[in-house]
Design a protein around this motif. Structure first.
Motif, mmCIF file in Angstrom:
data_model
loop_
_atom_site.group_PDB
_atom_site.id
_atom_site.type_symbol
_atom_site.label_atom_id
_atom_site.label_comp_id
_atom_site.label_asym_id
_atom_site.label_seq_id
_atom_site.Cartn_x
_atom_site.Cartn_y
_atom_site.Cartn_z
ATOM 1 N N ALA A 86 0.932 -1.226 -0.037
ATOM 2 C CA ALA A 86 0.206 -0.036 0.040
ATOM 3 C C ALA A 86 0.785 1.280 0.075
ATOM 4 O O ALA A 86 2.082 1.184 0.206
ATOM 5 N N VAL A 87 0.320 2.457 -0.332
ATOM 6 C CA VAL A 87 1.144 3.602 -0.446
ATOM 7 C C VAL A 87 -0.026 4.700 -0.130
ATOM 8 O O VAL A 87 -1.415 4.465 -0.480
ATOM 9 N N ASP A 88 0.138 5.743 0.442
ATOM 10 C CA ASP A 88 -0.693 6.969 0.447
ATOM 11 C C ASP A 88 0.187 8.225 0.376
ATOM 12 O O ASP A 88 1.578 7.935 -0.202
ATOM 13 N N ASP A 89 -0.116 9.443 0.721
ATOM 14 C CA ASP A 89 0.612 10.507 0.426
ATOM 15 C C ASP A 89 1.852 10.567 1.086
ATOM 16 O O ASP A 89 2.985 10.941 0.255
ATOM 17 N N LYS A 90 1.943 9.830 2.286
ATOM 18 C CA LYS A 90 3.276 9.900 3.090
ATOM 19 C C LYS A 90 3.802 8.516 3.470
ATOM 20 O O LYS A 90 4.855 8.579 3.914
ATOM 21 N N ARG A 91 3.143 7.610 3.242
ATOM 22 C CA ARG A 91 3.504 6.215 3.945
ATOM 23 C C ARG A 91 3.782 5.195 2.744
ATOM 24 O O ARG A 91 3.045 5.215 1.710
ATOM 25 N N HIS A 93 3.926 0.849 2.558
ATOM 26 C CA HIS A 93 3.838 -0.330 3.295
ATOM 27 C C HIS A 93 4.569 -1.272 2.258
ATOM 28 O O HIS A 93 3.925 -1.797 1.099
ATOM 29 N N SER A 124 7.197 14.199 8.471
ATOM 30 C CA SER A 124 6.612 13.899 7.334
ATOM 31 C C SER A 124 6.388 14.630 6.184
ATOM 32 O O SER A 124 5.863 15.753 6.548
ATOM 33 N N PRO A 126 4.763 14.708 1.851
ATOM 34 C CA PRO A 126 4.117 13.991 0.805
ATOM 35 C C PRO A 126 5.268 13.641 -0.241
ATOM 36 O O PRO A 126 6.218 14.269 -0.182
ATOM 37 N N ARG A 132 5.224 9.197 -6.525
ATOM 38 C CA ARG A 132 3.592 8.470 -5.747
ATOM 39 C C ARG A 132 3.008 7.852 -6.876
ATOM 40 O O ARG A 132 2.395 6.639 -6.821
ATOM 41 N N ASP A 136 2.078 3.834 -6.783
ATOM 42 C CA ASP A 136 0.621 3.431 -6.708
ATOM 43 C C ASP A 136 0.424 2.603 -7.815
ATOM 44 O O ASP A 136 -0.188 1.537 -7.664
#
Length: 162
Positions: A86-91, A93, A124, A126, A132, A136
């Motif tokens: 998984a990925v989001d704006d700042k993380r 996984h 943190s 982005p 990103r 993604d």
């Protein structure tokens, strides 16, 4: 840069100095080997050492979980399969599997939650848009794979039944 199969970006060999008094690879060196596999993933996405030096941004591990399936010993060749869970704006996984490169057995797994950090203020930040997008796309491709059974596990002893 997407890949429907796990990324195979790192190989290593169990070094004699990684062996403990039980005759197998010491726990600390599993983490080191997985850290090297993580660096290979970072390099693949352009967020490795040169990115840190140029952009003053990096990724920090905020949580890690290792599982052990089978022993490896001095001289054993290792190969690593890595997935973006998984990925989001700042993380990010990230999940790795360590295999014996010749015999093919799963030796261990590592799961990391990483945070993208601006090194100037140590907070943190982005991901850049291009990074990103690549993360993604890879996460979407990897989502089609069966979820590793070790992913998301918690440490704990089972309570005896009454």
């Amino acid at each position: 840069m997407t890949n429907a199969a796990p990324l195979e970006l790192h190989r290593d060999t169990v070094r004699p100095e990684w062996i403990d008094y039980n005759g197998h690879m010491n726990v600390a060196y599993y983490l080191l080997a997985f850290d090297h596999a993580t660096d290979a993933v970072f390099d693949h996405f352009g967020i490795g050492k040169s990115y840190v030096e140029a952009e003053s941004r990096s990724l920090f591990v905020v949580e890690a979980h290792l599982t052990y399936a089978r022993e490896v010993t001095a001289g054993d060749p290792l190969r690593f399969a890595s997935r973006v869970l998984a990925v989001d704006d700042k993380r990010l996984h990230l999940f790795h599997e360590m295999f014996h490169a010749e015999d093919g057995f799963l030796a261990a797994t590592a799961e990391f939650m990483l945070v993208h950090v601006d090194l100037a203020d140590r907070r943190s930040a982005p991901f850049p848009a291009a990074v990103r997008a690549a993360l993604d796309a890879t996460a979407a491709a990897h989502a089609a794979l069966p979820r590793p059974p070790q992913a998301g596990r918690a440490v704990g002893a089972r309570r005896p039944s009454a």
